[in-house]
Design a protein around this motif. Structure first.
Motif, PDB file in Angstrom:
ATOM      1  N   MET A 279       1.189  -1.194   0.741  1.00 41.88           N
ATOM      2  CA  MET A 279      -0.567   0.071   0.184  1.00 41.88           C
ATOM      3  C   MET A 279       1.035   1.095   0.407  1.00 41.88           C
ATOM      4  SD  MET A 279      -3.606  -0.915   2.396  1.00 41.88           S
ATOM      5  CE  MET A 279      -2.671  -1.771   3.962  1.00 41.88           C
ATOM      6  N   PHE A 280       2.171   0.748   0.437  1.00 40.64           N
ATOM      7  CA  PHE A 280       2.748   2.427   0.525  1.00 40.64           C
ATOM      8  C   PHE A 280       3.905   2.128  -0.605  1.00 40.64           C
ATOM      9  CE2 PHE A 280       0.920   2.272   4.711  1.00 40.64           C
ATOM     10  CZ  PHE A 280       0.151   3.525   4.830  1.00 40.64           C
ATOM     11  N   LEU A 281       4.733   1.611  -0.799  1.00 36.03           N
ATOM     12  CA  LEU A 281       5.760   1.335  -1.542  1.00 36.03           C
ATOM     13  C   LEU A 281       5.457   0.935  -2.562  1.00 36.03           C
ATOM     14  CD1 LEU A 281       8.267   0.472   2.022  1.00 36.03           C
ATOM     15  CD2 LEU A 281       7.863   3.130   0.714  1.00 36.03           C
ATOM     16  N   SER A 282       5.739  -0.830  -2.845  1.00 34.42           N
ATOM     17  CA  SER A 282       5.320  -0.901  -4.046  1.00 34.42           C
ATOM     18  C   SER A 282       5.245  -2.710  -3.853  1.00 34.42           C
ATOM     19  CB  SER A 282       7.753  -1.374  -4.596  1.00 34.42           C
ATOM     20  OG  SER A 282       7.397  -2.496  -5.721  1.00 34.42           O
ATOM     21  N   PHE A 283       4.252  -2.818  -5.261  1.00 34.23           N
ATOM     22  CA  PHE A 283       4.170  -4.423  -4.833  1.00 34.23           C
ATOM     23  C   PHE A 283       5.203  -5.054  -5.370  1.00 34.23           C
ATOM     24  CE2 PHE A 283       3.446  -7.671  -8.181  1.00 34.23           C
ATOM     25  CZ  PHE A 283       2.344  -8.596  -7.466  1.00 34.23           C
TER      26      PHE A 283
ATOM     27  N   MET B  91      -6.937   1.695  -3.176  1.00 35.59           N
ATOM     28  CA  MET B  91      -8.804   2.336  -4.047  1.00 35.59           C
ATOM     29  C   MET B  91      -8.567   3.264  -2.892  1.00 35.59           C
ATOM     30  SD  MET B  91     -12.046  -0.878  -4.264  1.00 35.59           S
ATOM     31  CE  MET B  91     -12.762   0.381  -4.259  1.00 35.59           C
ATOM     32  N   VAL B  92      -8.424   3.703  -1.702  1.00 36.67           N
ATOM     33  CA  VAL B  92      -8.642   4.856  -0.469  1.00 36.67           C
ATOM     34  C   VAL B  92      -7.129   5.603  -1.343  1.00 36.67           C
ATOM     35  CG1 VAL B  92      -7.610   5.657   1.487  1.00 36.67           C
ATOM     36  CG2 VAL B  92      -8.482   4.181   1.489  1.00 36.67           C
ATOM     37  N   ASP B  93      -5.960   4.921  -2.067  1.00 40.85           N
ATOM     38  CA  ASP B  93      -5.471   6.057  -3.128  1.00 40.85           C
ATOM     39  C   ASP B  93      -6.403   6.480  -4.791  1.00 40.85           C
ATOM     40  OD1 ASP B  93      -2.974   5.524  -1.690  1.00 40.85           O
ATOM     41  OD2 ASP B  93      -2.769   3.971  -2.399  1.00 40.85           O
ATOM     42  N   ILE B  94      -7.011   5.627  -5.018  1.00 41.10           N
ATOM     43  CA  ILE B  94      -7.968   6.560  -5.614  1.00 41.10           C
ATOM     44  C   ILE B  94      -8.716   7.219  -5.299  1.00 41.10           C
ATOM     45  CG2 ILE B  94      -9.500   6.027  -7.128  1.00 41.10           C
ATOM     46  CD1 ILE B  94      -8.730   3.368  -7.504  1.00 41.10           C
ATOM     47  N   ASP B  95      -9.527   7.712  -4.337  1.00 35.08           N
ATOM     48  CA  ASP B  95     -10.914   8.509  -4.057  1.00 35.08           C
ATOM     49  C   ASP B  95     -10.951   7.612  -2.825  1.00 35.08           C
ATOM     50  OD1 ASP B  95     -13.505   9.882  -3.338  1.00 35.08           O
ATOM     51  OD2 ASP B  95     -12.826  10.845  -5.307  1.00 35.08           O
ATOM     52  N   LYS B  96     -11.425   8.189  -1.743  1.00 38.43           N
ATOM     53  CA  LYS B  96     -12.081   7.744  -0.569  1.00 38.43           C
ATOM     54  C   LYS B  96     -12.984   6.712  -0.649  1.00 38.43           C
ATOM     55  CE  LYS B  96     -10.171   9.006   3.916  1.00 38.43           C
ATOM     56  NZ  LYS B  96      -9.744  10.136   5.355  1.00 38.43           N
ATOM     57  N   ASN B  97     -14.023   8.354  -1.306  1.00 40.15           N
ATOM     58  CA  ASN B  97     -15.033   8.030  -1.749  1.00 40.15           C
ATOM     59  C   ASN B  97     -16.170   6.759  -2.725  1.00 40.15           C
ATOM     60  OD1 ASN B  97     -16.516  10.345  -0.757  1.00 40.15           O
ATOM     61  ND2 ASN B  97     -16.071  11.721  -1.859  1.00 40.15           N
ATOM     62  N   LEU B  98     -14.713   6.352  -3.525  1.00 43.89           N
ATOM     63  CA  LEU B  98     -14.968   5.042  -4.314  1.00 43.89           C
ATOM     64  C   LEU B  98     -15.461   3.809  -3.052  1.00 43.89           C
ATOM     65  CD1 LEU B  98     -14.974   3.852  -7.213  1.00 43.89           C
ATOM     66  CD2 LEU B  98     -12.316   3.803  -7.285  1.00 43.89           C
ATOM     67  N   LEU B  99     -15.028   3.795  -2.320  1.00 40.55           N
ATOM     68  CA  LEU B  99     -15.324   2.979  -0.971  1.00 40.55           C
ATOM     69  C   LEU B  99     -16.771   2.821  -0.691  1.00 40.55           C
ATOM     70  CD1 LEU B  99     -12.116   2.309   1.400  1.00 40.55           C
ATOM     71  CD2 LEU B  99     -12.322   1.250   0.180  1.00 40.55           C
ATOM     72  N   PHE B 100     -17.046   3.711  -0.662  1.00 39.30           N
ATOM     73  CA  PHE B 100     -18.730   3.964  -0.557  1.00 39.30           C
ATOM     74  C   PHE B 100     -19.646   3.402  -1.911  1.00 39.30           C
ATOM     75  CE2 PHE B 100     -16.932   7.927   2.494  1.00 39.30           C
ATOM     76  CZ  PHE B 100     -17.190   6.872   3.555  1.00 39.30           C
ATOM     77  N   VAL B 101     -18.762   3.353  -2.923  1.00 38.54           N
ATOM     78  CA  VAL B 101     -19.395   3.144  -3.369  1.00 38.54           C
ATOM     79  C   VAL B 101     -19.247   1.519  -4.172  1.00 38.54           C
ATOM     80  CG1 VAL B 101     -19.522   2.977  -6.324  1.00 38.54           C
ATOM     81  CG2 VAL B 101     -19.171   4.752  -5.362  1.00 38.54           C
ATOM     82  N   LEU B 102     -17.867   0.710  -3.523  1.00 37.29           N
ATOM     83  CA  LEU B 102     -17.999  -0.824  -3.176  1.00 37.29           C
ATOM     84  C   LEU B 102     -18.433  -0.739  -1.665  1.00 37.29           C
ATOM     85  CD1 LEU B 102     -16.003  -3.215  -3.706  1.00 37.29           C
ATOM     86  CD2 LEU B 102     -14.638  -1.965  -1.915  1.00 37.29           C
TER      87      LEU B 102
END
Length: 262
Positions: A73-77, A121-132
């Motif tokens: 989540m913070f560094l690298s896959f 997903m949080v990195d993209i947009d927090k609100n996207l989690l609410f859609v999920l």
């Protein structure tokens, strides 16, 4: 207190805590919290696998799961992947058994990468989690009540005897409708409906996927962590499958956008 009441109260409390955390906590705190959730998932999946391959669960897997989740989540896959593969190889060599290598890698693959996708997903947009959440929670609720009222045809009797085709159809319709309104409410681009529709199908696969693992090791629940719901994986198996769908759609759309700009 009957089983339905326990399920309802547990779901309300958990949902309230999760929603409040997403709204009020900084992104990095939310991601650390997701890494802690990942540790619980790793604990549950390795305890399940230990019923089939004794000795696979050790306390060290919790630390490896936490570190690999933070790395993802913070560094690298690739750093997360490296941590997992090196640890898995180290343990497998001690047993000199390929089964340990495959079981350990699978345990981390399911226990780390899928839950950690929520943090990405949080990195993209927090609100996207609410859609999920709208997609998955509505789908689960619709599946339960439609299955109870109208369920006749078994969906996958070997894996999950209570699930019905009627419940699955109700889940799909409920998920798509809830996802549509959530996408509109938060003002996301229309391509997110692709993620909504695909995840409306695969969230049910996520549930059956975990059921397959439990049936293979003779377990009813992944643990008894949540009253009325069993374990954490029992509660989020659909959610983490759907979150991977959202990430995949986002990645594909971005790649297409980049390609068209060349």
């Amino acid at each position: 207190m009957n089983e339905l009441t326990k399920r309802f109260l547990s779901a309300i409390i958990l949902a309230s805590l999760v929603i409040a955390g997403i709204i009020y906590l900084p992104v990095y705190v939310v991601k650390v919290f997701i890494a802690i959730i990942t540790v619980l998932c790793v604990y549950e999946i390795f305890n399940l696998l230990d019923k089939r391959l004794v000795g696979i669960y050790k306390k060290e897997v919790l630390a490896v799961g936490f570190l690999s989740s933070l790395s993802l989540m913070f560094l690298s896959f690739y750093l997360a992947l490296l941590i997992i593969v090196v640890y898995s190889f180290y343990e497998a060599v001690k047993k000199y058994d390929l089964n340990y290598l495959t079981y350990i890698i699978f345990g981390f693959f399911y226990g780390v990468f899928f839950p950690s996708s929520l943090g990405l997903m949080v990195d993209i947009d927090k609100n996207l989690l609410f859609v999920l959440f709208a997609v998955v929670w509505t789908g689960d609720t619709a599946a339960y009540f439609v299955g109870k009222l109208f369920g006749r045809v078994k969906l996958a009797p070997v894996l999950s005897p209570k699930k019905t085709v009627e419940g699955a159809v109700g889940s799909f319709i409920g998920s798509v409708l809830a996802g549509y309104f959530a996408v509109k409410y938060f003002g996301f681009e229309s391509y997110w409906m692709v993620a909504v529709i695909v995840s409306a199908v695969l969230l049910q696969v996520g549930d059956l996927f975990e059921s397959f693992i439990k049936r293979q090791v003779g377990a009813k629940d992944s643990s008894n962590l949540i009253p009325g719901h069993g374990g954490l994986l029992d509660r989020i198996d659909s959610l983490i499958f759907a979150s991977v769908v959202f990430l995949a759609v986002y990645s594909i759309v971005n790649q297409l956008k980049t390609f068209t700009m060349l």
